[in-house]
Design a protein around this motif. Sequence first.
Motif, PDB file in Angstrom:
ATOM      1  N   GLN A 142      -7.983  -1.979   5.964  1.00 37.48           N
ATOM      2  CA  GLN A 142      -9.328  -2.027   4.889  1.00 37.48           C
ATOM      3  C   GLN A 142      -8.965  -0.020   4.309  1.00 37.48           C
ATOM      4  N   TRP A 143      -8.425  -0.011   2.532  1.00 39.04           N
ATOM      5  CA  TRP A 143      -7.397  -0.798   2.296  1.00 39.04           C
ATOM      6  C   TRP A 143      -5.686  -0.435   1.954  1.00 39.04           C
ATOM      7  N   MET A 144      -4.801  -0.708   3.072  1.00 40.38           N
ATOM      8  CA  MET A 144      -3.901  -0.551   2.857  1.00 40.38           C
ATOM      9  C   MET A 144      -3.159  -0.889   3.936  1.00 40.38           C
ATOM     10  N   TRP A 145      -2.194  -1.152   3.161  1.00 34.98           N
ATOM     11  CA  TRP A 145      -0.428  -1.411   4.024  1.00 34.98           C
ATOM     12  C   TRP A 145       0.591  -0.833   4.616  1.00 34.98           C
ATOM     13  N   LYS A 146       0.208  -0.776   6.366  1.00 38.76           N
ATOM     14  CA  LYS A 146       1.128   0.071   6.927  1.00 38.76           C
ATOM     15  C   LYS A 146       2.644  -0.950   7.198  1.00 38.76           C
ATOM     16  N   VAL A 147       3.528  -0.496   7.302  1.00 44.30           N
ATOM     17  CA  VAL A 147       4.546  -0.743   7.609  1.00 44.30           C
ATOM     18  C   VAL A 147       5.183   0.095   8.510  1.00 44.30           C
ATOM     19  N   GLN A 148       5.725  -0.413   9.486  1.00 47.10           N
ATOM     20  CA  GLN A 148       7.351   0.224   9.916  1.00 47.10           C
ATOM     21  C   GLN A 148       8.659  -0.522  10.570  1.00 47.10           C
ATOM     22  N   GLN A 149       9.934   0.375   9.955  1.00 45.99           N
ATOM     23  CA  GLN A 149      10.663  -0.232  10.311  1.00 45.99           C
ATOM     24  C   GLN A 149      10.847  -0.619  11.611  1.00 45.99           C
ATOM     25  N   PRO A 150      12.303  -1.227  12.368  1.00 45.26           N
ATOM     26  CA  PRO A 150      12.787  -1.143  13.690  1.00 45.26           C
ATOM     27  C   PRO A 150      12.677   0.082  14.109  1.00 45.26           C
ATOM     28  N   ASN A 151      13.361   0.678  13.453  1.00 45.76           N
ATOM     29  CA  ASN A 151      14.101   2.743  13.535  1.00 45.76           C
ATOM     30  C   ASN A 151      12.775   3.135  13.422  1.00 45.76           C
ATOM     31  N   GLY A 152      11.252   2.893  13.498  1.00 48.89           N
ATOM     32  CA  GLY A 152      10.458   4.096  13.407  1.00 48.89           C
ATOM     33  C   GLY A 152       9.971   4.096  11.800  1.00 48.89           C
ATOM     34  N   VAL A 153      11.106   4.135  10.745  1.00 43.16           N
ATOM     35  CA  VAL A 153      10.657   4.521  10.312  1.00 43.16           C
ATOM     36  C   VAL A 153       9.287   3.565   9.426  1.00 43.16           C
ATOM     37  N   ARG A 154       8.469   4.763   8.872  1.00 39.02           N
ATOM     38  CA  ARG A 154       6.445   4.213   8.322  1.00 39.02           C
ATOM     39  C   ARG A 154       6.697   4.221   6.764  1.00 39.02           C
ATOM     40  N   GLU A 155       6.270   3.362   6.412  1.00 36.22           N
ATOM     41  CA  GLU A 155       4.951   3.714   4.683  1.00 36.22           C
ATOM     42  C   GLU A 155       4.150   3.250   5.039  1.00 36.22           C
ATOM     43  N   ILE A 156       3.722   3.635   4.122  1.00 35.20           N
ATOM     44  CA  ILE A 156       1.956   3.058   3.230  1.00 35.20           C
ATOM     45  C   ILE A 156       2.364   2.661   2.210  1.00 35.20           C
ATOM     46  N   GLY A 157       1.586   1.369   2.154  1.00 41.27           N
ATOM     47  CA  GLY A 157       1.534   0.883   0.839  1.00 41.27           C
ATOM     48  C   GLY A 157       3.112   0.612  -0.464  1.00 41.27           C
ATOM     49  N   GLU A 158       3.949   0.682   0.429  1.00 39.74           N
ATOM     50  CA  GLU A 158       5.344   0.375   0.169  1.00 39.74           C
ATOM     51  C   GLU A 158       5.718  -0.724   1.624  1.00 39.74           C
ATOM     52  N   LEU A 159       7.132  -1.524   0.693  1.00 40.81           N
ATOM     53  CA  LEU A 159       7.540  -2.326   1.950  1.00 40.81           C
ATOM     54  C   LEU A 159       9.265  -2.820   1.682  1.00 40.81           C
ATOM     55  N   HIS A 160      10.177  -1.945   1.966  1.00 42.55           N
ATOM     56  CA  HIS A 160      11.523  -2.011   1.601  1.00 42.55           C
ATOM     57  C   HIS A 160      12.034  -2.976   2.777  1.00 42.55           C
ATOM     58  N   ALA A 161      13.264  -3.652   2.190  1.00 46.37           N
ATOM     59  CA  ALA A 161      13.491  -4.573   3.140  1.00 46.37           C
ATOM     60  C   ALA A 161      15.225  -4.908   2.431  1.00 46.37           C
ATOM     61  N   PRO A 162      16.479  -5.499   2.760  1.00 43.81           N
ATOM     62  CA  PRO A 162      17.871  -5.347   2.265  1.00 43.81           C
ATOM     63  C   PRO A 162      17.497  -7.060   2.089  1.00 43.81           C
ATOM     64  N   THR A 163      18.462  -7.370   0.974  1.00 45.67           N
ATOM     65  CA  THR A 163      19.150  -8.097   1.005  1.00 45.67           C
ATOM     66  C   THR A 163      20.083  -9.205   1.611  1.00 45.67           C
ATOM     67  N   GLY A 164      19.961 -10.250   1.521  1.00 45.99           N
ATOM     68  CA  GLY A 164      21.207 -11.145   1.973  1.00 45.99           C
ATOM     69  C   GLY A 164      20.846 -11.441   4.033  1.00 45.99           C
ATOM     70  N   SER A 165      20.249 -10.871   4.414  1.00 44.56           N
ATOM     71  CA  SER A 165      19.823 -11.461   6.165  1.00 44.56           C
ATOM     72  C   SER A 165      18.369 -11.950   6.510  1.00 44.56           C
ATOM     73  N   PRO A 166      18.263 -12.537   7.284  1.00 49.56           N
ATOM     74  CA  PRO A 166      16.650 -12.773   6.724  1.00 49.56           C
ATOM     75  C   PRO A 166      15.885 -11.697   7.443  1.00 49.56           C
ATOM     76  N   VAL A 167      14.672 -11.329   6.983  1.00 50.82           N
ATOM     77  CA  VAL A 167      13.633 -10.454   7.228  1.00 50.82           C
ATOM     78  C   VAL A 167      12.841 -11.071   7.669  1.00 50.82           C
ATOM     79  N   GLU A 168      11.738 -10.551   8.608  1.00 51.00           N
ATOM     80  CA  GLU A 168      10.609 -11.267   9.157  1.00 51.00           C
ATOM     81  C   GLU A 168       9.565 -10.524   9.378  1.00 51.00           C
ATOM     82  N   LEU A 169       8.179 -10.145   8.702  1.00 50.46           N
ATOM     83  CA  LEU A 169       7.700  -9.914   8.981  1.00 50.46           C
ATOM     84  C   LEU A 169       6.121 -10.325  10.225  1.00 50.46           C
ATOM     85  N   ILE A 170       5.986  -8.825  10.655  1.00 48.22           N
ATOM     86  CA  ILE A 170       5.329  -9.374  11.545  1.00 48.22           C
ATOM     87  C   ILE A 170       3.478  -8.306  11.954  1.00 48.22           C
ATOM     88  N   MET A 171       2.609  -9.115  10.951  1.00 51.05           N
ATOM     89  CA  MET A 171       2.053  -8.514  10.851  1.00 51.05           C
ATOM     90  C   MET A 171       0.074  -8.722  11.489  1.00 51.05           C
TER      91      MET A 171
END
Length: 312
Positions: free
Chosen positions: A106-135
């Motif tokens: 409540q009330w935000m999205w916390k995102v963490q890329q595999p290399n540890g880079v963190r984002e809040i309220g944003e989700l960056h992802a690459p195109t062209g290959s499968p991406v899985e969100l573990i939530m």
Amino acid sequence: MISGFASGASAYAGQWDRLFFVLLALSAVISAVVFALVVGFSIRYRRGSSAKRGLLPGVIRNELEFGWTSATAFVFIFIFWWAAVVQLKNIVPPNNPYEIHVVAKQWMWKVQQPNGVREIGELHAPTGSPVELIMSSEDVIHSMFLPSLRLKQDVLPGRYTYLWFTGQKPGVYHLFCAEFCGTEHSRMIGKFVLMSPADFGRWLAAQPLGADLAKEGAALFRSLGCSGCHAASSAVHAPDLNGVYGRQVKLSDGRTVIADEAYLRDSILLPEKDIVAGFEPIMPSFRGIVNDDQMIKLMAYLRSLATEGERQ
Ligand code: CUA
């Protein structure tokens, strides 16, 4: 500039849209036919009209009855089959997806890329290959809604849920919470940014470097005292965790389970629930000691042990 709701950003979105528009067209046609019949019949059989009101001959009645019953049955079965094919094909993610951890609170999205880079309220992802969100969620039930991918999945406290996609069209899209989760639910929104692999690589490199998740997990593994029992050299008889992730585990009650995130998480928080065959239930619970952020790191560490295990 956020792209509009209607633009699809993956092949799945295209398949989904075709299904949706065919259903819409079919509904429109059927509604038009029903409406025309209602109007036509009310004029033809209005009070005082001389139209014939007797029964049709039996043979024609039967043909009509069989005809429209089988026609609608066929249409329903066809739609069911089509929708099932689209959905089932997209349930299981392909092997080795790019894994992004998402924690909702409540009330935000916390995102963490595999290399540890963190984002809040944003989700960056690459195109062209499968991406899985573990939530997972830190508090109540939320729901990850990515309209550009036609994907929605509840995010629950105390367990993991997943979404996967292969993005095709780079762009900035909406990210919503689609489950009422409190007073500021409507503000629990974010940006979903799809980038070409090259742009994504550049973006990732330009971020303040977060610590490697698996390394942080390894440090936690030691500081929480896990390594005291689970190390190969330990005097305590505890399961060896090398390569445990994704493996089949035999339990003392005869069941066999796959050691996925949910199982490993339960093993840490509720160690008495599933006892591995041949071991004493001596592990203490880490409920209230390990929080969700730390759990992500521990999982990353345990997964890294799995890949090392495969290499041996
Ligand atoms: Cu989180 Cu609504």
